[in-house]
Write a protein that holds these residues in place. Structure first.
Motif, short mmCIF file in Angstrom:
data_model
loop_
_atom_site.label_atom_id
_atom_site.label_comp_id
_atom_site.label_asym_id
_atom_site.label_seq_id
_atom_site.Cartn_x
_atom_site.Cartn_y
_atom_site.Cartn_z
N GLY A 1 -16.09 -28.53 -3.47
CA GLY A 1 -15.37 -27.27 -3.71
C GLY A 1 -16.26 -26.28 -4.45
O GLY A 1 -15.80 -25.26 -4.94
N TYR A 2 -17.57 -26.61 -4.53
CA TYR A 2 -18.51 -25.76 -5.24
C TYR A 2 -18.55 -24.35 -4.64
O TYR A 2 -18.44 -23.36 -5.37
N ALA A 3 -18.63 -24.27 -3.31
CA ALA A 3 -18.76 -22.96 -2.65
C ALA A 3 -17.54 -22.09 -2.93
O ALA A 3 -17.67 -20.92 -3.34
N SER A 4 -16.33 -22.67 -2.76
CA SER A 4 -15.13 -21.85 -2.95
C SER A 4 -15.00 -21.41 -4.41
O SER A 4 -14.55 -20.31 -4.71
N LEU A 5 -15.45 -22.29 -5.34
CA LEU A 5 -15.40 -21.97 -6.76
C LEU A 5 -16.30 -20.77 -7.08
O LEU A 5 -15.89 -19.82 -7.75
N ILE A 6 -17.52 -20.83 -6.56
CA ILE A 6 -18.49 -19.75 -6.81
C ILE A 6 -17.96 -18.44 -6.22
O ILE A 6 -18.01 -17.39 -6.85
N VAL A 7 -17.43 -18.52 -4.97
CA VAL A 7 -16.92 -17.30 -4.32
C VAL A 7 -15.80 -16.70 -5.16
O VAL A 7 -15.77 -15.49 -5.42
#
Ligand code: UDP
Ligand code: MG
Length: 326
Positions: A276-282
């Motif tokens: 979920g790293y990508a969605s968190l950063i976005v």
């Protein structure tokens, strides 16, 4: 058939207010065409900190003019530096005070043809409190200027609280005595006369004209200046950009609450989901961006309060020279 407009100059006192910035090539022709009308009691030229020979040219013309028997007084207000067209227009209004039955704002580069002034005066004589000259065409403008003007009018009219702007109506306007006094009393720092004049609510009649090319020289408005002027104008007439953040905040909070339920239910039923790293950063970047824009808008409005609270003069006059006082 064109209707003949009959005007007797002695009947009314009319002044023209013309801001000038680096107009050395246009000023003689402009004054010549104004004087040819034989209608104007005082032509007020405001030198807005020109760096060329505009001031000397005007003084030269004034000297020649004062020896002639003319009904038009030519006055020059020289500002200490370039304060911008809006401040120069205000300097003209402050100078004429309530001495005239009507005043007309007109550009000195001959893009506003003086020959429609009789029509404007006639409309005023027939009861209009304000007469607005509206451009028939935009042939003298570049594609970028036309497109940005069209977007500006749409955005402004969508956001503005109290007025709707008429597209293609610029600063070429006649104000009656009452409107002059009202406009003079409005001392806000960011001035946008195209909005302030309709805001007064006085009845307005339109007169159309052909907006030609500058007689000589080039416009002092570049894309950045126009963009800034556009933003300033919208912010002066609308508090929607300020209020919209509560609405955006409400939507984002509602979506996050819904999403938190989704995560909670997923965690209960399927355990902890580590990726979920990508969605968190976005999400972090998006929210950071939104917050910064909101703070920026807030800062802009606070900046306006700051500037208005300083109550500095809109302009400073270096010299005042009138033909009847030489
Ligand atoms: N002007 C001014 N101060 C400024 C810029 C312009 O007094 O800082 C005057 C200029 O001399 C002219 C009028 O405002 O009489 C309109 O300016 P310009 O022709 O550059 O603008 P445009 O017609 O392109 O809107
Ligand atoms: Mg112009």
């Amino acid at each position: 058939m064109t209707k003949k407009v009959l005007i007797t100059k002695e009947k009314y006192n009319i002044s023209l207010i013309s801001p000038c910035f680096n107009e050395e090539e246009n000023i003689s022709k402009f004054i010549e065409r104004i004087l040819a009308l034989k209608l104007i009691n005082e032509l007020v030229l405001i030198d807005d900190g020109s760096t060329d020979n505009t001031v000397n040219k005007i003084i030269e013309i004034q000297k020649k003019h004062s020896s002639k028997k003319s009904l038009t007084i030519i006055s020059l207000i020289q500002l200490t530096r370039n304060f911008g067209k809006e401040s120069a227009m205000l300097a003209g209004l402050d100078y004429i005070k309530d001495r005239y039955d009507a005043a007309i704002f007109i550009d000195a580069d001959l893009q506003h043809p003086p020959e429609i002034i009789p029509k404007m005066i006639s409309a005023w004589e027939h009861g209009a409190e304000i007469v607005t000259a509206v451009r028939e065409d935009r042939e003298a403008d570049t594609f970028i200027k036309c497109a940005s003007a069209s977007i500006f009018y749409k955005v402004f009219n969508w956001l503005a609280n109290s007025i709707q702007l008429k597209a293609n109506a610029g600063d070429y306007r006649l104000l009656n005595h009452q409107a002059i006094n009202v406009l003079r009393s409005m001392r806000e720092y960011y001035r946008f006369s195209k909005g302030l004049i309709p805001w007064t609510g006085f009845s307005s009649v339109e007169v159309s004209y052909h907006h030609g090319y500058r007689y000589k020289g080039s416009s002092s408005w570049n894309t950045i200046k126009l963009l800034k002027y556009g933003i300033d104008s919208v912010f002066s007439f609308s508090d929607l950009p300020l209020k919209i953040w509560s609405f955006i905040g409400l939507i984002i909070s509602s979506v996050s609450i819904l999403y938190s339920f989704v995560i909670l239910i997923r965690t209960i039923f399927f355990g902890i989901d580590v990726p979920g790293y990508a969605s968190l950063i976005v999400a972090i970047l998006f929210l950071g961006g939104v917050q910064l824009i909101g703070i920026g808008v807030l800062g802009d409005y606070i900046g306006r309060i700051f500037l208005n609270s300083k109550t500095r003069p809109h302009y400073i006059i270096r010299k005042l020279i009138c033909t009847d006082k030489q």
